[in-house]
Design an enzyme around this catalytic site. Structure first.
Site, PDB file in Angstrom:
ATOM      1  N   ASP A  16       0.770  -1.147  -0.009  1.00  9.42           N
ATOM      2  CA  ASP A  16      -0.141   0.135   0.097  1.00  9.42           C
ATOM      3  C   ASP A  16       0.850   1.189   0.115  1.00  9.42           C
ATOM      4  OD1 ASP A  16      -2.366  -1.150   0.194  1.00  9.42           O
ATOM      5  OD2 ASP A  16      -2.808  -1.340   2.230  1.00  9.42           O
ATOM      6  N   ASP A  60      -5.326  -3.605   4.672  1.00 10.21           N
ATOM      7  CA  ASP A  60      -5.524  -3.177   5.787  1.00 10.21           C
ATOM      8  C   ASP A  60      -7.162  -3.304   6.070  1.00 10.21           C
ATOM      9  OD1 ASP A  60      -6.384  -0.949   4.264  1.00 10.21           O
ATOM     10  OD2 ASP A  60      -5.493   0.566   5.646  1.00 10.21           O
TER      11      ASP A  60
END
Length: 1018
Positions: free
Chosen positions: A454, A703
């Protein structure tokens, strides 16, 4: 928790209720503010901050019971693990009274704890697992054989070995698990609930359906629930008014609540499964119908939508989402396991295939077992020709030979040592804030060669930062920053990211802070409006009125009428900022009824972490390619990659799904790209699958709930700091510290752990082959063997010392590691043959006239036993060294040295005093000079083996033996699967007497459909 007291006026005095309706501030936030100076609290904050449907009859069902296996006469109550709808009667909890403890306990028995449950093993079955596997089955056969031969010493010792293996492995795994459990408790959610008429802070796992929760800004929602009322509406008068208004429109009435407390009515059209309850209302009509927004919730972890969602009376809020604005009473409608998030997590939990590590261990054990059977067949064949009895004589018989090979042929300590090594490594990683949820994930992490990361929060700090602003000609930057601050919310407890960076950046402009101290008063504040795309504030100072505005550059430009040259420069600067990935805010003001004046642009950017560039460089040195996957725009992604020296081959996600590239071409495209922007979870999943199909071991960070599938399918799924419970459940490793540095540290540590395991396995295979080769030859040629009692202790020595390998100092490989089983077997065979040759030499010297190695007196059994014990113990110091891959070399740990030295001393005592030597001259004792000779000779054997090992590892072909191609290409299969993705199955229902027809048809292009629709509308 609110406190009683006289309410203080809103800081923005022109409209006292405006900010309250928007932010629902708590009394504590404002109690210390000075009402005489509106901006004193704001500037004080700046000084402290850095920049950066169920039937009622079911409610009476009896709980399930079952008999416990260890107490069959007793029935225990168990909870049904299937989803249970919550009866409406359980959702009528009085809002201000809550549940009592007795009712809480009753509901917990029925619904369980409010947590996502990981798969739990039966303790008894877990214990039995330490006695399962090809290697352990061999030792269990040896136990039966020893009992049949009435060799009770060996029988007891082998059972002791099996028990020690189970105890040590279980203890180390439990120890690592306890450390992980403690870390998980430290990050567990908290919840504020109303119980027995009081507000209490409890662990989120203690929440039950029907609990009254209090949620407010910055809270993570601990369970699915329905909004009952705003926190300041304790008597529910506002909620009832809104309800009556809604009911009036629907011409419906609700019964009054019970006297014990205000009954919270069921809102029409707002059931927990109503999707409209969780979508954002954009129209004024909706707000008029549902009343004001009570909460603003960030649902990005579930939906991927970056904008917050307004929640109204009766709306459902979801587990693990976070509150960004407001404070409210909420009734729990479903606990974690059966929540929306829990159901998603259950789809990827427990669906994993057998790990690669388990497969390797099974493969090695099976081959060693096959070798044992082969050697027994050879020895029995020779024994028949020598007329050796099946069970007699006592020490030289065929069953005795079989028992010996069963003991030496398999490394009984292999499961114990590998489990211990992994468990110790997991405990070490836990201390570095990396929770390993499955021990075999360490091996996967060591072999990763591509890391899909990410951007936000991992590569970057997830904190907007103000870069050098652009000012129109003649504009003072301090005045522009002052105007930007005036056009910001002043509720420091719940600032949105844009206002937060604007306010905290004032620290860099002390003159702007001085300007704010000159008696400004806010007359009217208009928060961000998605239609006008700006924030405005009417303020006053020294009797002069100003209107300040900040917002999207184009919105601010339309507000003003600047000269053409200024407008052109403004547009060009805004475009340049956009190309560099900056988010720009225009700033303008007007005095009184005068014209609007453009002040400038504030470029904002989520900066990379200070250590990210260095960490990526280190990852590249470790042979890991980092690919960035982000939902941000391509321009922002490229600018981030440029700042990190990550490569700027970043593309939008449209080419991944529905693109025109052929199957093989899109695989090449994904391999070569440095990253992808504007990605959704399905894109992450597809990237991982494509890289894996090319032979890459891929790690994926995530996440959100929607990242769970890609985390589950990755070779090593990594839940980053702040991840949702669903992501943590699906991941192999959970990190508690932000940033990429923790991930790289974990990869280094995992490679060290892998090095230890590989060194031990190579060492242990060599030891098996050593005695198998030597004893087969002595049985065939001399019809003799080492006594089985001594063989058992050699097996114990081989594994007992090397348990300390788990604590050994090790280096990490310079490139992704692999088992390279062909290399392991080749090197182990050579080492085993050299050890066998060394033992044969010391045995052969005893045939000389002067006794060879024996100086005065000694037993052949004890001398051979000592030589075997010493050379085998010392071999671990050779296999633990670097293997030619640039790993370097480190000194062995003191634990390993002491363990080996201790067993060497014990083996020497065995030889010195003739323990288990049987009938021999001098009672089997050996003189001290002979002992010294054996020590010196064994050291010479190890030196020769070390030289051969070093030469072997200098051959580049051997270092690459068994390495897989990490970029294999199968164009035919890739193109076929790509073409299949572009097809859809069409089902045509046949008429009377005609069968149904199924056929393939190309999928319709959504873009072309849209264009056709537009044309038809025209």
């Amino acid at each position: 928790m609110g406190k009683k007291g006289k309410p203080t006026p809103d800081l923005e005095k022109g409209h006292p209720n405006a900010e309250a309706e928007r932010n629902h501030d708590s009394d504590e936030t404002r109690r210390d503010d000075n009402p005489g100076d509106e901006y004193s609290a704001l500037l004080n904050y700046v000084g402290k901050q850095g920049e950066h449907n169920y039937d009622e009859c079911h409610a009476d069902e009896q709980p399930m019971t079952e008999r416990v296996w260890y107490m069959p006469w007793k029935r225990s109550m168990v909870r049904d693990t299937k989803e249970q709808p919550v009866p409406p009667s359980l959702l009528e909890t009085p809002m201000l009274q809550g549940l009592d403890q007795q009712e809480v306990n009753k509901r917990r028995v029925q619904f369980g704890y409010n947590e996502l449950e990981s798969e739990k093993k039966n303790p008894f079955l877990k214990f039995l697992s330490y006695f399962q596997g090809p290697i352990l089955y061999v030792m269990e056969i040896a136990v039966l054989l020893a009992a049949g031969l009435r060799d009770w010493v060996d029988f007891g010792v082998i059972i002791g070995i099996l028990a020690l293996n189970a105890f040590v492995g279980g203890y180390q795994e439990k120890r690592a698990g306890d450390i992980v459990s403690q870390l998980k408790k430290s990050i567990s959610l908290k919840a504020t609930v109303v119980r027995n008429g009081r507000e209490e802070d409890i662990e989120a796992r203690e929440v039950v359906p029907g609990d009254i929760m209090i949620v407010e800004e910055s809270n993570t929602i601990p369970a699915d629930g329905k909004i009952l009322a705003s926190y300041d509406d304790k008597d529910c008068s506002k909620a009832k008014a809104i309800l009556e208004k809604t009911q009036g429109k629907n011409k419906q009435k609700e019964p009054a609540g019970p006297a014990g407390g205000p009954k919270q009515p069921e809102m029409q059209g707002h059931n927990s499964d109503d999707s409209n309850a969780s979508t954002k209302r954009d129209s004024v009509d909706d707000e008029d119908e549902k009343g004001p927004s009570i909460l603003s919730v960030d649902q990005s972890a579930i939906t991927g939508e970056s904008l917050t969602v307004d929640k109204y009376l009766g709306d459902t809020i979801f587990y693990t989402t976070s509150v960004k604005r407001g404070k409210a009473y909420v009734i729990v409608t479903q606990t974690a396991k059966f929540s929306f998030v829990g159901k998603t997590a259950s789809l990827v939990t427990g669906s994993r295939e057998k790990g690669h590590f388990e497969g390797v261990m099974t493969s090695i054990g099976t081959i060693l077992l096959a070798l044992v059977i082969f050697w027994i067949f050879v020895v029995w064949t020779g024994g028949f020709f020598r007329h050796v009895g099946i069970a007699t004589p006592k020490r030289n018989n065929l069953l005795g030979y079989a028992l010996i090979f069963l003991i030496i042929g398999v490394p009984v300590g292999l499961p114990c040592v590998t489990t211990t090594t992994l468990a110790v490594g997991a405990a070490y990683l836990a201390k570095h804030k990396a929770i390993v949820q499955k021990l075999s994930a360490i091996e996967s992490l060591a072999g990763v060669d591509i890391l899909c990361s990410d951007k936000t929060g991992t590569l970057t700090a997830n904190k907007l930062s103000l870069h050098e602003p652009w000012m129109a000609e003649g504009v003072d930057v301090n005045w522009m920053m002052c105007v930007a601050a005036l056009a910001s919310s002043h509720n420091v407890k719940s600032l949105d990211p844009i206002d937060h960076v604007t306010i905290t950046s004032l620290k860099r402009y002390p003159e702007a802070c001085e300007m704010l101290k000159k008696g400004w008063t806010t007359l009217k504040f208009s928060p961000f409006d998605p239609v006008s795309k700006r924030i405005t504030a009417e303020v006053e100072q020294d009797g002069k009125r100003y209107t300040c505005a900040k917002g999207a550059p184009n919105a601010i430009l339309k507000l003003c009428t600047p000269p053409e040259n200024v407008a052109e420069v403004y547009k060009q600067t805004s475009e340049n900022f956009a190309l560099r990935g900056f988010r720009s805010l225009g700033v303008a003001f007007k005095e009184g009824d005068g014209p609007w004046q453009i002040l400038g642009l504030l470029p904002m950017f989520d900066p990379p972490r200070c250590d990210t560039a260095a960490t990526i460089g280190e990852a590249q040195k470790l042979g890991i390619k980092v690919k960035m996957l982000t939902g941000d725009a391509v321009a922002i992604a490229k600018e981030t990659c440029r700042m990190l020296n990550l490569g700027t081959k970043v593309y939008d996600s449209q080419r991944l799904i529905g693109g025109e590239l052929a199957g093989s071409d899109i695989h090449d495209f994904v391999e070569a790209a440095d990253g992808f922007a504007e990605v959704f979870p399905e894109h992450k999943y597809q990237v991982v699958k494509m890289l894996q199909s090319r032979g890459h071991l891929t790690a994926m960070t995530g996440d959100g709930v929607n990242d769970a599938p890609s985390l589950a399918i990755a070779n090593c799924g990594i839940a980053v700091e702040g991840a949702s419970d669903a992501a943590r459940t699906a991941a192999d490793v959970v990190f508690l510290d932000p940033g990429l540095a923790t991930i790289i540290t974990a990869i280094k540590v995992s490679r060290q752990i892998f090095h230890r395991m590989k060194a031990y396995i190579q060492y242990r295979i060599a030891l098996c082959l050593h005695l198998e080769i030597y004893l087969t030859l002595t049985m065939l040629i001399l019809n003799e063997t080492i006594y089985v009692e001594l063989i058992v202790f050699l097996a114990i020595f081989a594994d007992l010392a090397t348990i300390a390998i788990a604590y050994d100092s090790a280096t990490h490989a310079a490139r992704p590691v692999e088992w390279q089983l062909p290399k392991i077997w080749l090197v182990s065979v050579i080492l085993g043959a050299l050890l066998a040759a060394g033992t044969w030499i010391v045995r052969a010297t005893m045939f000389t006239h002067h006794g060879g190695t024996i100086q005065n007196f000694g037993s052949m059994q004890e001398i051979v036993f000592l030589e075997v014990a010493l050379t085998e113990n010392w071999l671990i110091f050779i296999t633990r060294t670097g293997n030619g891959n640039g790993d370097g070399w480190t000194w062995p740990s003191w634990q390993l040295i002491l363990a080996v030295l201790g067993l060497d001393v014990l083996a020497t005592i065995f030889a010195l005093f003739g323990w288990f030597s049987g009938p021999a001259p001098h009672g089997g004792w050996t003189d001290i000079v002979t002992i010294i000779r054996v020590w010196c000779y064994s050291f010479g054997v190890i030196v020769v083996i070390a030289m051969v090992y070093i030469v072997l590892n200098r051959w580049s072909w051997l270092n690459d033996l068994g390495r897989k191609n990490r970029s294999k290409k199968n164009a035919g299969m890739e193109n076929m699967f790509r073409n299949l993705q572009r097809l859809t199955v069409v089902h045509e229902v046949g008429g009377e007497g005609h069968p149904d027809i199924f056929h393939f048809q190309p999928k319709k292009d959504e873009k072309s459909d849209d264009s056709q629709d537009n044309d038809s509308n025209k």
